[in-house]
Design a protein around this motif. Structure first.
Motif, PDB file in Angstrom:
ATOM      1  N   GLU A  69      14.177  47.854  11.004  1.00 22.50           N
ATOM      2  CA  GLU A  69      14.300  49.257  11.408  1.00 22.50           C
ATOM      3  C   GLU A  69      15.414  49.972  10.639  1.00 22.50           C
ATOM      4  N   ALA A  70      16.503  49.256  10.351  1.00 23.65           N
ATOM      5  CA  ALA A  70      17.620  49.858   9.610  1.00 23.65           C
ATOM      6  C   ALA A  70      17.209  50.174   8.175  1.00 23.65           C
ATOM      7  N   VAL A  71      16.426  49.301   7.562  1.00 25.24           N
ATOM      8  CA  VAL A  71      15.976  49.542   6.187  1.00 25.24           C
ATOM      9  C   VAL A  71      14.933  50.660   6.168  1.00 25.24           C
ATOM     10  N   GLN A  72      14.020  50.660   7.128  1.00 20.15           N
ATOM     11  CA  GLN A  72      13.037  51.737   7.202  1.00 20.15           C
ATOM     12  C   GLN A  72      13.722  53.085   7.427  1.00 20.15           C
ATOM     13  N   ALA A  73      14.817  53.110   8.174  1.00 22.30           N
ATOM     14  CA  ALA A  73      15.548  54.352   8.453  1.00 22.30           C
ATOM     15  C   ALA A  73      16.163  54.952   7.187  1.00 22.30           C
ATOM     16  N   VAL A  74      16.396  54.147   6.162  1.00 24.10           N
ATOM     17  CA  VAL A  74      16.941  54.661   4.901  1.00 24.10           C
ATOM     18  C   VAL A  74      15.976  55.700   4.308  1.00 24.10           C
ATOM     19  N   CYS A  75      14.685  55.550   4.577  1.00 26.11           N
ATOM     20  CA  CYS A  75      13.684  56.502   4.076  1.00 26.11           C
ATOM     21  C   CYS A  75      13.898  57.907   4.639  1.00 26.11           C
ATOM     22  N   LEU A  76      14.673  58.040   5.712  1.00 26.45           N
ATOM     23  CA  LEU A  76      14.938  59.348   6.313  1.00 26.45           C
ATOM     24  C   LEU A  76      16.143  60.039   5.688  1.00 26.45           C
ATOM     25  N   GLU A  77      16.865  59.328   4.833  1.00 23.40           N
ATOM     26  CA  GLU A  77      18.007  59.926   4.129  1.00 23.40           C
ATOM     27  C   GLU A  77      17.483  60.896   3.065  1.00 23.40           C
TER      28      GLU A  77
END
Length: 144
Positions: A69-77
Motif C-alpha cells: 500500500e505504501a508503494v502504491q501510494a507513491v503513485c498519488l505523488e
C-alpha cells in the motif's frame, strides 16, 4: 441460435483479451521489485531472490521493502519526468528501505546493497499502479 451464442461468446472473449492487454503490469512490478520483508539482508539475499523470482540475468534490480500500500501510494505523488522522458513517474515523499542487486560475474552472482532512499516509479492505469521502477534518490541531509 447456436451460431448467435458462438458469436456473442467470441465477442466477449475478444473484449476480455483487449482489456487484459490494456491492464498495467502491476503483477510484474510486484514480482520484480516488491519484498515487504524487513532488512537489512545478508550478502546472499540478491542471489536467492533473483533466482526465486526467475529474473536472474538482469544486470541490476532493486527490491523495495515497504508494504504494498505504501508503494502504491507513491503513485498519488505529483508527476515528475522519468529517465525515458515520459511524465508518469512519481517520487516517494519519505525514504524507503531498498536493496539494490548488482550483477558481478555470472548470471546468479549479485552484490547486495541495502539502502534507505526515495524511490521513483512509473505508474499507469485507473487506479494508478506501479509498472516500472525508474530509480532512487538520496535522502537529503536535512531529512535524515
Amino acid at each position: 441460435m447456436a451460431l448467435k451464442s458462438l458469436v456473442l461468446f467470441s465477442l466477449m472473449v475478444l473484449v476480455l483479451l483487449v482489456l487484459a492487454g490494456a491492464r498495467p503490469s502491476w503483477p510484474k512490478f510486484e514480482n520484480d521489485h516488491m519484498d515487504p520483508g524487513n532488512g537489512p539482508f545478508s550478502p546472499n539475499y540478491c542471489n536467492k531472490e533473483m533466482e526465486n523470482r526467475n529474473i536472474s540475468g538482469k544486470l541490476f534490480n532493486t527490491f523495495v521493502h515497504q508494504p504494498v500500500e505504501a508503494v502504491q501510494a507513491v503513485c498519488l505523488e505529483p508527476n515528475i519526468t522519468c529517465k525515458n522522458g515520459q511524465n508518469n513517474c512519481h517520487k516517494s515523499r519519505s525514504p524507503m528501505s531498498i536493496t539494490e542487486c548488482i550483477r558481478e560475474k555470472g548470471p546468479s552472482d549479485y552484490n547486495t546493497i541495502n539502502k534507505r532512499r526515495h524511490i521513483v516509479i512509473a505508474c499507469e492505469g485507473n487506479p494508478l499502479l506501479p509498472v516500472h521502477y525508474d530509480g532512487s534518490e538520496e535522502v537529503s541531509s536535512e531529512a535524515r
